[in-house]
Scaffold this motif. Sequence first.
Motif, PDB file in Angstrom:
ATOM      1  N   ILE A 121       0.841  -1.206   0.000  1.00 24.74           N
ATOM      2  CA  ILE A 121       0.000   0.000   0.000  1.00 24.74           C
ATOM      3  C   ILE A 121       0.871   1.249   0.000  1.00 24.74           C
ATOM      4  N   MET A 122       1.949   1.234   0.771  1.00 19.98           N
ATOM      5  CA  MET A 122       2.850   2.385   0.813  1.00 19.98           C
ATOM      6  C   MET A 122       3.511   2.623  -0.548  1.00 19.98           C
ATOM      7  N   GLY A 123       3.816   1.541  -1.259  1.00 15.75           N
ATOM      8  CA  GLY A 123       4.370   1.687  -2.600  1.00 15.75           C
ATOM      9  C   GLY A 123       3.388   2.365  -3.530  1.00 15.75           C
ATOM     10  N   MET A 124       2.139   1.943  -3.477  1.00 21.59           N
ATOM     11  CA  MET A 124       1.111   2.563  -4.309  1.00 21.59           C
ATOM     12  C   MET A 124       0.924   4.033  -3.931  1.00 21.59           C
ATOM     13  N   PHE A 125       0.873   4.316  -2.621  1.00 24.49           N
ATOM     14  CA  PHE A 125       0.722   5.701  -2.174  1.00 24.49           C
ATOM     15  C   PHE A 125       1.851   6.574  -2.703  1.00 24.49           C
ATOM     16  N   THR A 126       3.069   6.071  -2.632  1.00 21.37           N
ATOM     17  CA  THR A 126       4.234   6.836  -3.094  1.00 21.37           C
ATOM     18  C   THR A 126       4.060   7.270  -4.541  1.00 21.37           C
ATOM     19  N   ALA A 127       3.532   6.370  -5.364  1.00 19.15           N
ATOM     20  CA  ALA A 127       3.438   6.632  -6.794  1.00 19.15           C
ATOM     21  C   ALA A 127       2.270   7.538  -7.172  1.00 19.15           C
ATOM     22  N   VAL A 128       1.124   7.394  -6.503  1.00 20.48           N
ATOM     23  CA  VAL A 128      -0.089   8.028  -7.032  1.00 20.48           C
ATOM     24  C   VAL A 128      -0.633   9.190  -6.211  1.00 20.48           C
ATOM     25  N   MET A 129      -0.259   9.312  -4.940  1.00 26.32           N
ATOM     26  CA  MET A 129      -0.945  10.301  -4.114  1.00 26.32           C
ATOM     27  C   MET A 129      -0.600  11.740  -4.482  1.00 26.32           C
ATOM     28  N   GLY A 130       0.588  11.968  -5.041  1.00 22.05           N
ATOM     29  CA  GLY A 130       0.893  13.311  -5.520  1.00 22.05           C
ATOM     30  C   GLY A 130      -0.074  13.731  -6.617  1.00 22.05           C
ATOM     31  N   GLY A 131      -0.381  12.807  -7.533  1.00 19.40           N
ATOM     32  CA  GLY A 131      -1.337  13.089  -8.601  1.00 19.40           C
ATOM     33  C   GLY A 131      -2.747  13.284  -8.076  1.00 19.40           C
ATOM     34  N   VAL A 132      -3.114  12.538  -7.050  1.00 22.82           N
ATOM     35  CA  VAL A 132      -4.440  12.697  -6.446  1.00 22.82           C
ATOM     36  C   VAL A 132      -4.584  14.080  -5.825  1.00 22.82           C
ATOM     37  N   ILE A 133      -3.557  14.518  -5.101  1.00 25.04           N
ATOM     38  CA  ILE A 133      -3.584  15.857  -4.498  1.00 25.04           C
ATOM     39  C   ILE A 133      -3.630  16.921  -5.592  1.00 25.04           C
ATOM     40  N   ARG A 134      -2.859  16.734  -6.663  1.00 22.08           N
ATOM     41  CA  ARG A 134      -2.867  17.672  -7.803  1.00 22.08           C
ATOM     42  C   ARG A 134      -4.272  17.809  -8.381  1.00 22.08           C
ATOM     43  N   ASP A 135      -4.920  16.683  -8.634  1.00 20.12           N
ATOM     44  CA  ASP A 135      -6.252  16.707  -9.219  1.00 20.12           C
ATOM     45  C   ASP A 135      -7.253  17.374  -8.291  1.00 20.12           C
ATOM     46  N   THR A 136      -7.110  17.140  -6.999  1.00 24.84           N
ATOM     47  CA  THR A 136      -8.016  17.762  -6.026  1.00 24.84           C
ATOM     48  C   THR A 136      -7.841  19.274  -6.019  1.00 24.84           C
ATOM     49  N   LEU A 137      -6.599  19.727  -6.052  1.00 19.95           N
ATOM     50  CA  LEU A 137      -6.324  21.163  -6.054  1.00 19.95           C
ATOM     51  C   LEU A 137      -6.846  21.857  -7.309  1.00 19.95           C
ATOM     52  N   THR A 138      -6.863  21.138  -8.425  1.00 17.98           N
ATOM     53  CA  THR A 138      -7.278  21.744  -9.699  1.00 17.98           C
ATOM     54  C   THR A 138      -8.728  21.413 -10.057  1.00 17.98           C
ATOM     55  N   ASN A 139      -9.483  20.920  -9.099  1.00 22.85           N
ATOM     56  CA  ASN A 139     -10.908  20.614  -9.296  1.00 22.85           C
ATOM     57  C   ASN A 139     -11.151  19.604 -10.406  1.00 22.85           C
ATOM     58  N   GLU A 140     -10.238  18.660 -10.525  1.00 25.61           N
ATOM     59  CA  GLU A 140     -10.425  17.555 -11.466  1.00 25.61           C
ATOM     60  C   GLU A 140     -10.832  16.305 -10.690  1.00 25.61           C
ATOM     61  N   ILE A 141     -11.452  15.367 -11.391  1.00 26.38           N
ATOM     62  CA  ILE A 141     -11.752  14.089 -10.762  1.00 26.38           C
ATOM     63  C   ILE A 141     -10.426  13.395 -10.481  1.00 26.38           C
ATOM     64  N   PRO A 142     -10.131  13.062  -9.223  1.00 25.68           N
ATOM     65  CA  PRO A 142      -8.851  12.407  -8.926  1.00 25.68           C
ATOM     66  C   PRO A 142      -8.643  11.173  -9.783  1.00 25.68           C
ATOM     67  N   ILE A 143      -7.412  10.977 -10.192  1.00 22.51           N
ATOM     68  CA  ILE A 143      -7.099   9.902 -11.135  1.00 22.51           C
ATOM     69  C   ILE A 143      -7.489   8.529 -10.595  1.00 22.51           C
ATOM     70  N   LEU A 144      -7.555   8.396  -9.273  1.00 24.40           N
ATOM     71  CA  LEU A 144      -7.970   7.127  -8.682  1.00 24.40           C
ATOM     72  C   LEU A 144      -9.411   6.772  -9.041  1.00 24.40           C
ATOM     73  N   PHE A 145     -10.233   7.802  -9.327  1.00 25.42           N
ATOM     74  CA  PHE A 145     -11.651   7.576  -9.566  1.00 25.42           C
ATOM     75  C   PHE A 145     -12.014   7.589 -11.052  1.00 25.42           C
ATOM     76  N   ARG A 146     -11.014   7.706 -11.903  1.00 27.26           N
ATOM     77  CA  ARG A 146     -11.281   7.641 -13.340  1.00 27.26           C
ATOM     78  C   ARG A 146     -11.234   6.198 -13.811  1.00 27.26           C
ATOM     79  N   LYS A 147     -11.704   6.000 -15.022  1.00 24.65           N
ATOM     80  CA  LYS A 147     -11.800   4.635 -15.532  1.00 24.65           C
ATOM     81  C   LYS A 147     -10.437   4.020 -15.828  1.00 24.65           C
ATOM     82  N   GLU A 148      -9.451   4.865 -16.139  1.00 29.04           N
ATOM     83  CA  GLU A 148      -8.173   4.317 -16.574  1.00 29.04           C
ATOM     84  C   GLU A 148      -7.478   3.543 -15.460  1.00 29.04           C
ATOM     85  N   ILE A 149      -6.713   2.552 -15.857  1.00 31.97           N
ATOM     86  CA  ILE A 149      -5.979   1.726 -14.903  1.00 31.97           C
ATOM     87  C   ILE A 149      -4.696   2.452 -14.511  1.00 31.97           C
TER      88      ILE A 149
END
Length: 200
Positions: A121-149
């Motif tokens: 889980i920590m490995g996954m967090f390291t890779a993706v949470m920066g992008g999730v925070i970015r999407d939240t700040l820019t009012n985008e749907i966080p990448i975790l909740f999009r259809k793409e893998i």
Amino acid sequence: MELQYALELIGTFVFAISGALAVREKEHDLFGAGFTGFITAIGGGTLRDILLDSYPLVWIGDIHFLYAILLGILAAFLFPNLLSRLRKTFFLFDTLGIGFFTVLGVEKALNLGVRPEIAAIMGMFTAVMGGVIRDTLTNEIPILFRKEIYASACLVGAVAYLIFDYLGLERNYNLLISMSIIISIRLIAMRYKLSLPRLD
């Protein structure tokens, strides 16, 4: 280790650019773009280190990571049109980055003595949470909740690393194979527009 360190700095640089460019069409000033780039670059690793009680944080303990972030933000400010035309290139770099940072996150968690399940889980967090925070700040749907893998590919790669590590595979081979699994899943999913089943 020198190659690993160089790749970490390059990955941080690229993530900073992607974060800064994410606000390009939202009328943010340089500070807003820079802040988003900074958070994107350090968000995942910082969250991991805080949860694992590992201090100092990577970017605080090594000033070169801060320099890499500042250079990424500056590049996004000076060459926005050129960098925007390189979206496919940055998709590739982003994919390489999440593969690399996933495995490094798993390794760091294991070295700090956590259970393998938590390390994945920590490995996954390291890779993706920066992008999730970015999407939240820019009012985008966080990448975790999009259809793409995306995060799921990181989790598969993290589990693969743990399995190979348990089987005694030499570290460098494990690193390359596990990264390749993440990168392959991401590229194949984008090429054929694959996604996980929806919860209807």
